[in-house]
Design a protein around this motif. Structure first.
Motif, short mmCIF file in Angstrom:
data_model
loop_
_atom_site.label_atom_id
_atom_site.label_comp_id
_atom_site.label_asym_id
_atom_site.label_seq_id
_atom_site.Cartn_x
_atom_site.Cartn_y
_atom_site.Cartn_z
N TRP A 123 -4.71 23.58 -45.47
CA TRP A 123 -3.73 22.63 -44.59
C TRP A 123 -2.79 23.64 -44.00
N TYR A 124 -2.36 23.18 -42.78
CA TYR A 124 -1.25 23.68 -42.14
C TYR A 124 -0.28 22.50 -41.85
N ILE A 125 0.92 22.55 -42.31
CA ILE A 125 1.94 21.40 -42.22
C ILE A 125 2.51 21.46 -40.83
N LEU A 126 2.06 20.80 -40.07
CA LEU A 126 2.64 20.45 -38.50
C LEU A 126 4.15 19.72 -38.57
N ASP A 127 4.20 18.74 -39.47
CA ASP A 127 5.58 18.18 -39.54
C ASP A 127 5.64 17.66 -40.77
N ALA A 128 7.04 17.63 -41.19
CA ALA A 128 7.15 17.04 -42.69
C ALA A 128 8.83 16.51 -42.62
N LYS A 129 8.67 15.06 -43.24
CA LYS A 129 10.11 14.53 -43.26
C LYS A 129 10.68 15.03 -44.43
N PRO A 130 12.03 15.17 -44.20
CA PRO A 130 12.98 15.70 -45.75
C PRO A 130 12.63 15.10 -46.83
N GLY A 131 12.33 16.07 -47.84
CA GLY A 131 11.99 15.80 -48.96
C GLY A 131 10.16 15.53 -49.35
N ALA A 132 9.47 15.78 -48.20
CA ALA A 132 7.89 15.40 -48.46
C ALA A 132 7.46 16.57 -49.33
N LYS A 133 6.38 16.10 -49.86
CA LYS A 133 5.70 16.91 -51.00
C LYS A 133 4.26 16.68 -51.04
N ILE A 134 3.58 17.47 -51.61
CA ILE A 134 2.14 17.42 -52.07
C ILE A 134 1.79 17.50 -53.40
N ILE A 135 0.58 16.92 -53.89
CA ILE A 135 0.17 17.52 -55.20
C ILE A 135 -0.82 18.59 -54.94
N TYR A 136 -0.55 19.65 -55.85
CA TYR A 136 -1.31 20.71 -55.51
C TYR A 136 -1.71 21.51 -57.03
N GLY A 137 -2.80 21.12 -57.42
CA GLY A 137 -3.26 21.72 -58.60
C GLY A 137 -2.76 21.07 -60.13
N LEU A 138 -3.02 21.48 -60.89
CA LEU A 138 -2.68 21.20 -62.58
C LEU A 138 -1.66 21.77 -63.04
N LYS A 139 -0.96 21.43 -64.04
CA LYS A 139 0.18 21.92 -64.86
C LYS A 139 -0.67 22.92 -65.89
N ASP A 140 0.10 23.92 -66.13
CA ASP A 140 -0.53 24.86 -67.13
C ASP A 140 -1.07 24.08 -68.39
#
Length: 325
Positions: A123-140
């Motif tokens: 993914w390349y983020i083209l635009d993001a609103k303030p506070g935007a986030k994603i889920i990216y992988g598992l916790k340790d």
């Protein structure tokens, strides 16, 4: 008929999604009614095959181009006998709401649908609103048993990593990486040519038909890379004018970011076609036989045999090729 190679632009295939919106109109794209989540910009898949909209081959599907010119135009690495499709799928995504928590299989997964490949993407983020986030992988420390327990107890979100995002961020998402785009982002996605997604969780919300969307718990648990699959992320604001910054590398694609401020002389190679995604700004794409005005949101397939070309104007460009095997 012999057609000289030229940059191909395709009519996007728009997909309604429960998490979509209307943000792709901001690129000048014409959207059908509804919540449009995906624009398939360059596609050669049973679920979406794009047709050329410029030049001699206007109206011709990418599948026909592959059958007619693929061995020559796609390059030595870009033409695959494996499933008879173009190797990549290029999308623009409008995430007006959160996507499901999901994971994709590798090519080797025995449960793949007939004819499908695995799905590694970036993914390349083209635009993001303030506070935007994603889920990216598992916790340790999350293994299969811990994930199964979390799912059965309704606390899967406790197992996942959240990452804040802003425009210009790049994320590499190898197959096996649990992930989800969240509301408020617009994304360019370069991926293997596959449409196989396994959903772990979908917020108990109805789909477009009013029914809960299918989950794929067993398949998901089977394909998750619990020790990590090599996911990487980076800020890309270090990109310099007229230089390529590599932002994702995989066995299936190499993606680079370039800043165009002055005329930039480039060339294709016999190894691979080139895909250009105009991420920001506007300018021109010139080659021996012609010139095209280009702007943000447009995507082009340059045949391997095109040879020299020039980018000019003021714009940010993503360049994707198929690497040496």
């Amino acid at each position: 008929m012999t057609v000289k190679p030229y940059p191909l632009q395709f009519q996007p295939e728009m997909k309604e999604r429960i998490w979509g919106g209307r943000a792709l109109e901001g690129f000048g794209l014409t959207l059908p009614e509804g919540s449009i989540g995906e624009g398939w910009m360059i596609g050669d898949h049973p679920n979406g095959t794009t047709k050329v909209m410029n030049g001699e081959l206007a109206g011709t599907g990418l599948d026909v181009i592959r059958e007619t010119y693929g061995r020559e135009w796609f390059g030595s690495q870009g033409f695959s006998e494996k499933n008879g499709r173009f190797p990549l799928l290029i999308k623009l995504l409008d995430c007006n709401d959160d996507l499901s928590i999901q994971v994709h299989p590798t090519d080797e997964y025995e449960g793949l649908p007939q004819g499908e490949l695995g799905k590694t993407e970036m993914w390349y983020i083209l635009d993001a609103k303030p506070g935007a986030k994603i889920i990216y992988g598992l916790k340790d420390g999350i293994d299969r048993a811990a994930m199964e327990a979390a799912i059965s107890e309704g606390r899967i979100m406790d197992t996942l990593q959240e990452v804040s995002v802003e425009a210009g961020d790049a994320f590499y998402i190898p197959a096996g990486t649990v992930h989800a785009l969240c509301s408020g982002v617009v994304v360019a996605e370069i991926q293997q040519n596959s449409d196989t997604t396994y959903r772990l969780y979908d917020y108990d919300r109805p789909g477009l038909d009013g029914q809960l969307r299918e989950l794929h718990i067993e398949d998901s648990l089977n394909v998750i890379a619990y020790e990590g699959a090599g996911a990487q992320r980076m800020k890309t604001d270090g990109a310099a004018p007229s230089e390529w910054l590599t932002i994702a590398t995989s066995p299936y694609f190499i993606v680079e970011k370039g800043i165009v401020e002055a005329p930039w002389q480039l060339a294709t190679s016999a190894q691979s076609f080139v895909i250009l995604v105009i991420a920001e700004g506007q300018g021109s794409l010139k080659w021996a036989e012609g010139e095209l005005a280009v702007k943000a949101g447009e995507c082009f397939l340059l045949p391997a045999t095109l040879g020299s070309y020039e980018l000019s104007g003021s714009m940010t460009v993503l360049r994707s090729v198929v690497p040496s095997s």
